[in-house]
Design a protein around this motif. Sequence first.
Motif, PDB file in Angstrom:
ATOM      1  N   ILE A   5      10.335  -7.031   3.568  1.00 29.53           N
ATOM      2  CA  ILE A   5      11.542  -7.790   3.269  1.00 29.53           C
ATOM      3  C   ILE A   5      12.774  -6.927   3.518  1.00 29.53           C
ATOM      4  CG2 ILE A   5      10.423  -9.321   1.616  1.00 29.53           C
ATOM      5  CD1 ILE A   5      11.679  -7.658  -0.638  1.00 29.53           C
ATOM      6  N   ARG A   6      13.868  -7.599   3.858  1.00 29.54           N
ATOM      7  CA  ARG A   6      15.154  -6.935   4.017  1.00 29.54           C
ATOM      8  C   ARG A   6      16.157  -7.722   3.194  1.00 29.54           C
ATOM      9  NH1 ARG A   6      17.126  -5.015   9.787  1.00 29.54           N
ATOM     10  NH2 ARG A   6      16.909  -2.889   9.121  1.00 29.54           N
ATOM     11  N   ILE A   7      16.792  -7.027   2.242  1.00 34.84           N
ATOM     12  CA  ILE A   7      17.686  -7.657   1.282  1.00 34.84           C
ATOM     13  C   ILE A   7      19.115  -7.277   1.633  1.00 34.84           C
ATOM     14  CG2 ILE A   7      18.227  -7.890  -1.172  1.00 34.84           C
ATOM     15  CD1 ILE A   7      15.159  -6.367  -1.122  1.00 34.84           C
ATOM     16  N   ALA A   8      19.976  -8.281   1.784  1.00 37.83           N
ATOM     17  CA  ALA A   8      21.381  -8.056   2.138  1.00 37.83           C
ATOM     18  C   ALA A   8      22.279  -8.493   0.990  1.00 37.83           C
ATOM     19  CB  ALA A   8      21.734  -8.826   3.408  1.00 37.83           C
ATOM     20  N   GLY A   9      23.457  -7.901   0.938  1.00 39.35           N
ATOM     21  CA  GLY A   9      24.445  -8.209  -0.089  1.00 39.35           C
ATOM     22  C   GLY A   9      24.930  -6.921  -0.716  1.00 39.35           C
ATOM     23  N   VAL A  34      18.694  -3.204   1.949  1.00 40.68           N
ATOM     24  CA  VAL A  34      17.542  -2.536   1.345  1.00 40.68           C
ATOM     25  C   VAL A  34      16.311  -3.160   1.980  1.00 40.68           C
ATOM     26  CG1 VAL A  34      16.202  -2.275  -0.783  1.00 40.68           C
ATOM     27  CG2 VAL A  34      18.674  -1.962  -0.836  1.00 40.68           C
ATOM     28  N   GLU A  35      15.362  -2.308   2.401  1.00 39.67           N
ATOM     29  CA  GLU A  35      14.131  -2.765   3.025  1.00 39.67           C
ATOM     30  C   GLU A  35      12.955  -2.373   2.135  1.00 39.67           C
ATOM     31  OE1 GLU A  35      12.085  -2.453   7.394  1.00 39.67           O
ATOM     32  OE2 GLU A  35      13.155  -0.697   6.652  1.00 39.67           O
ATOM     33  N   ALA A  36      11.961  -3.249   2.063  1.00 41.05           N
ATOM     34  CA  ALA A  36      10.793  -2.947   1.236  1.00 41.05           C
ATOM     35  C   ALA A  36       9.541  -3.514   1.875  1.00 41.05           C
ATOM     36  CB  ALA A  36      10.961  -3.535  -0.161  1.00 41.05           C
ATOM     37  N   LEU A  37       8.431  -2.854   1.597  1.00 43.14           N
ATOM     38  CA  LEU A  37       7.101  -3.337   1.955  1.00 43.14           C
ATOM     39  C   LEU A  37       6.381  -3.622   0.646  1.00 43.14           C
ATOM     40  CD1 LEU A  37       4.832  -3.850   4.036  1.00 43.14           C
ATOM     41  CD2 LEU A  37       4.191  -1.450   3.730  1.00 43.14           C
ATOM     42  N   LEU A  38       5.938  -4.854   0.483  1.00 47.62           N
ATOM     43  CA  LEU A  38       5.252  -5.290  -0.728  1.00 47.62           C
ATOM     44  C   LEU A  38       3.836  -5.683  -0.374  1.00 47.62           C
ATOM     45  CD1 LEU A  38       8.029  -7.734  -2.021  1.00 47.62           C
ATOM     46  CD2 LEU A  38       7.772  -5.306  -2.597  1.00 47.62           C
ATOM     47  N   ALA A  39       2.846  -5.087  -1.015  1.00 46.68           N
ATOM     48  CA  ALA A  39       1.450  -5.411  -0.736  1.00 46.68           C
ATOM     49  C   ALA A  39       0.694  -5.602  -2.038  1.00 46.68           C
ATOM     50  CB  ALA A  39       0.804  -4.301   0.092  1.00 46.68           C
ATOM     51  N   GLY A  40      -0.142  -6.627  -2.076  1.00 47.38           N
ATOM     52  CA  GLY A  40      -0.925  -6.911  -3.274  1.00 47.38           C
ATOM     53  C   GLY A  40      -1.388  -8.343  -3.265  1.00 47.38           C
ATOM     54  N   ASP A  41      -1.684  -8.864  -4.444  1.00 48.59           N
ATOM     55  CA  ASP A  41      -2.144 -10.244  -4.513  1.00 48.59           C
ATOM     56  C   ASP A  41      -0.960 -11.203  -4.390  1.00 48.59           C
ATOM     57  OD1 ASP A  41      -0.935 -10.253  -7.027  1.00 48.59           O
ATOM     58  OD2 ASP A  41      -2.815 -10.235  -8.125  1.00 48.59           O
ATOM     59  N   THR A  42      -1.257 -12.426  -3.993  1.00 47.03           N
ATOM     60  CA  THR A  42      -0.207 -13.421  -3.749  1.00 47.03           C
ATOM     61  C   THR A  42       0.669 -13.676  -4.972  1.00 47.03           C
ATOM     62  OG1 THR A  42      -1.529 -14.461  -2.012  1.00 47.03           O
ATOM     63  CG2 THR A  42       0.226 -15.799  -2.986  1.00 47.03           C
ATOM     64  N   PRO A  43       0.107 -13.879  -6.175  1.00 45.24           N
ATOM     65  CA  PRO A  43       0.980 -14.112  -7.325  1.00 45.24           C
ATOM     66  C   PRO A  43       1.926 -12.935  -7.608  1.00 45.24           C
ATOM     67  CG  PRO A  43      -1.270 -14.741  -7.864  1.00 45.24           C
ATOM     68  CD  PRO A  43      -1.314 -14.030  -6.543  1.00 45.24           C
ATOM     69  N   GLY A  44       1.440 -11.704  -7.443  1.00 45.47           N
ATOM     70  CA  GLY A  44       2.284 -10.537  -7.672  1.00 45.47           C
ATOM     71  C   GLY A  44       3.414 -10.458  -6.674  1.00 45.47           C
ATOM     72  N   ILE A  45       3.113 -10.678  -5.404  1.00 42.31           N
ATOM     73  CA  ILE A  45       4.154 -10.641  -4.375  1.00 42.31           C
ATOM     74  C   ILE A  45       5.169 -11.748  -4.613  1.00 42.31           C
ATOM     75  CG2 ILE A  45       4.616 -11.007  -1.919  1.00 42.31           C
ATOM     76  CD1 ILE A  45       2.098  -9.410  -1.328  1.00 42.31           C
ATOM     77  N   GLN A  46       4.702 -12.951  -4.922  1.00 44.81           N
ATOM     78  CA  GLN A  46       5.630 -14.065  -5.167  1.00 44.81           C
ATOM     79  C   GLN A  46       6.545 -13.779  -6.358  1.00 44.81           C
ATOM     80  OE1 GLN A  46       6.160 -16.531  -3.067  1.00 44.81           O
ATOM     81  NE2 GLN A  46       4.571 -15.675  -1.767  1.00 44.81           N
ATOM     82  N   ALA A  47       5.999 -13.184  -7.414  1.00 46.53           N
ATOM     83  CA  ALA A  47       6.817 -12.856  -8.588  1.00 46.53           C
ATOM     84  C   ALA A  47       7.880 -11.819  -8.238  1.00 46.53           C
ATOM     85  CB  ALA A  47       5.924 -12.335  -9.719  1.00 46.53           C
ATOM     86  N   SER A  71      21.066 -12.565   0.897  1.00 50.19           N
ATOM     87  CA  SER A  71      19.950 -13.123   1.654  1.00 50.19           C
ATOM     88  C   SER A  71      18.769 -12.164   1.636  1.00 50.19           C
ATOM     89  CB  SER A  71      20.350 -13.402   3.107  1.00 50.19           C
ATOM     90  OG  SER A  71      20.633 -12.197   3.788  1.00 50.19           O
ATOM     91  N   ILE A  72      17.584 -12.734   1.871  1.00 51.80           N
ATOM     92  CA  ILE A  72      16.368 -11.944   2.006  1.00 51.80           C
ATOM     93  C   ILE A  72      15.621 -12.459   3.227  1.00 51.80           C
ATOM     94  CG2 ILE A  72      14.140 -11.327   1.005  1.00 51.80           C
ATOM     95  CD1 ILE A  72      15.368 -11.520  -1.744  1.00 51.80           C
ATOM     96  N   GLU A  73      15.352 -11.552   4.165  1.00 52.94           N
ATOM     97  CA  GLU A  73      14.503 -11.863   5.319  1.00 52.94           C
ATOM     98  C   GLU A  73      13.096 -11.396   4.975  1.00 52.94           C
ATOM     99  OE1 GLU A  73      15.910 -10.054   8.914  1.00 52.94           O
ATOM    100  OE2 GLU A  73      17.965 -10.667   8.506  1.00 52.94           O
ATOM    101  N   GLU A  74      12.118 -12.203   5.316  1.00 54.49           N
ATOM    102  CA  GLU A  74      10.725 -11.891   4.958  1.00 54.49           C
ATOM    103  C   GLU A  74       9.829 -12.062   6.177  1.00 54.49           C
ATOM    104  OE1 GLU A  74       7.304 -13.921   2.153  1.00 54.49           O
ATOM    105  OE2 GLU A  74       9.399 -14.402   1.772  1.00 54.49           O
ATOM    106  N   THR A  75       8.975 -11.065   6.446  1.00 56.88           N
ATOM    107  CA  THR A  75       8.014 -11.148   7.538  1.00 56.88           C
ATOM    108  C   THR A  75       6.657 -10.645   7.051  1.00 56.88           C
ATOM    109  OG1 THR A  75       8.618  -8.957   8.363  1.00 56.88           O
ATOM    110  CG2 THR A  75       9.744 -10.835   9.359  1.00 56.88           C
TER     111      THR A  75
END
Length: 90
Positions: A5-9, A41-54, A70-74
């Motif tokens: 994800i890339r977070i802007a603002g 700010v850029e981040a890599l989030l890895a784990g289970d779907t509920p954790g990432i969504q939260a 805004s947040i861009e997600e790939t």
Amino acid sequence: MARRIRIAGQVQGVGYRDWLVGVARAHGLAGWVRNRRDGTVEALLAGDTPGIQAVLLACRRGPPLARVESIEETLAEDPAEPGFARLPTL
């Protein structure tokens, strides 16, 4: 499952990275977070779907002094290292 994800603002200089480290670890995620020279700010989030969504939901609000525009997600590959870390600026 992993997301980059890339977070802007207003997200640098407000404690966003340290805040995100705490939130990601609390949800059992692996990955990293770093500032980028373009002010995002850029981040890599890895784990289970509920954790990432939260964590993604929390990132839309951010810490108290942040203003997320805004947040861009790939989709991404899982990180090579376990745990969640704060990386140097890219």
